[in-house]
Write a protein that holds these residues in place. Sequence first.
Motif, PDB file in Angstrom:
ATOM      1  N   ASN A 244      -1.467   8.481   2.870  1.00  0.00           N
ATOM      2  CA  ASN A 244      -1.425   7.293   3.096  1.00  0.00           C
ATOM      3  C   ASN A 244      -1.008   6.634   4.238  1.00  0.00           C
ATOM      4  OD1 ASN A 244      -1.203   4.763   1.266  1.00  0.00           O
ATOM      5  ND2 ASN A 244       1.455   5.280   0.728  1.00  0.00           N
TER       6      ASN A 244
ATOM      7  N   TYR B  93       3.823   5.980  -5.754  1.00  0.00           N
ATOM      8  CA  TYR B  93       3.615   5.598  -7.027  1.00  0.00           C
ATOM      9  C   TYR B  93       1.980   6.651  -7.340  1.00  0.00           C
ATOM     10  CZ  TYR B  93       5.457   1.286  -7.714  1.00  0.00           C
ATOM     11  OH  TYR B  93       6.491   0.060  -7.336  1.00  0.00           O
TER      12      TYR B  93
ATOM     13  N   VAL C 195       0.985  -1.120  -0.289  1.00  0.00           N
ATOM     14  CA  VAL C 195      -0.080   0.461   0.224  1.00  0.00           C
ATOM     15  C   VAL C 195       0.929   1.444   0.493  1.00  0.00           C
ATOM     16  CG1 VAL C 195      -1.966   1.368   1.259  1.00  0.00           C
ATOM     17  CG2 VAL C 195      -1.748  -1.141   0.932  1.00  0.00           C
TER      18      VAL C 195
ATOM     19  N   LYS D  88       3.879   1.503  -1.165  1.00  0.00           N
ATOM     20  CA  LYS D  88       4.801   1.912  -2.426  1.00  0.00           C
ATOM     21  C   LYS D  88       3.380   2.375  -3.628  1.00  0.00           C
ATOM     22  CE  LYS D  88       7.956  -1.798  -3.161  1.00  0.00           C
ATOM     23  NZ  LYS D  88       8.617  -3.268  -3.051  1.00  0.00           N
ATOM     24  N   GLN D  89       2.127   1.279  -3.295  1.00  0.00           N
ATOM     25  CA  GLN D  89       1.054   2.757  -4.647  1.00  0.00           C
ATOM     26  C   GLN D  89       1.089   4.059  -4.373  1.00  0.00           C
ATOM     27  OE1 GLN D  89      -2.570   0.296  -2.937  1.00  0.00           O
ATOM     28  NE2 GLN D  89      -2.178  -1.122  -4.974  1.00  0.00           N
TER      29      GLN D  89
END
Length: 185
Positions: free
Chosen positions: A168, A119, A113, A115-116
């Motif tokens: 996040n 991005y 999550v 890493k998302q």
Amino acid sequence: MPTAWAGGGAPAFYLVRLRPGADPEAVARRLTDVVPIPEYRVWPPGELSASTVRYWALESGAGTLFLASSAIALVITLMVVSQTLGAAVAGAMREYAALRAYGIGFRSVQRVVMKQGLYVCAAALALTAAASAAVLWFLHLRGVASEMPLPLAGAVGAGLALTVVVSNLFALRRLRRADPASLLR
């Protein structure tokens, strides 16, 4: 010799260009000695620029208004990005639950999550850089003097990255509260 006019019809300041080789400090001393008005000052370009920035940022109220509107924009951005990342996590909750049910630890799913989110952060930074470059190019074409100092661009980028990381972390709360067994039914 361009002038700027104050509200009462009197010039607020004069801008003068000196001949090449003239001593700006000597000219400033001479002008200061000739004019006996205490509010009258002679400033070199750097000091005039710093004084103008200081006035607009601290004394005119524009700086306070800018900071307040920036804070509001940051809160709204944080909410929007947080909701978007939260919706992305909620949309993939079954997949995350399946990973957890297969024995993959919560920390590993958490890294996926995050890493998302990174991005999303990279995409946001790229879009912001492209939009900023386009605005600066447009202003340049119109003859408007503008610049984006590298430290300011870095601070904006760091603020954007921090916003995405905090958003996040909010999205991870949903993941933490999810029970893998209930989601696989």
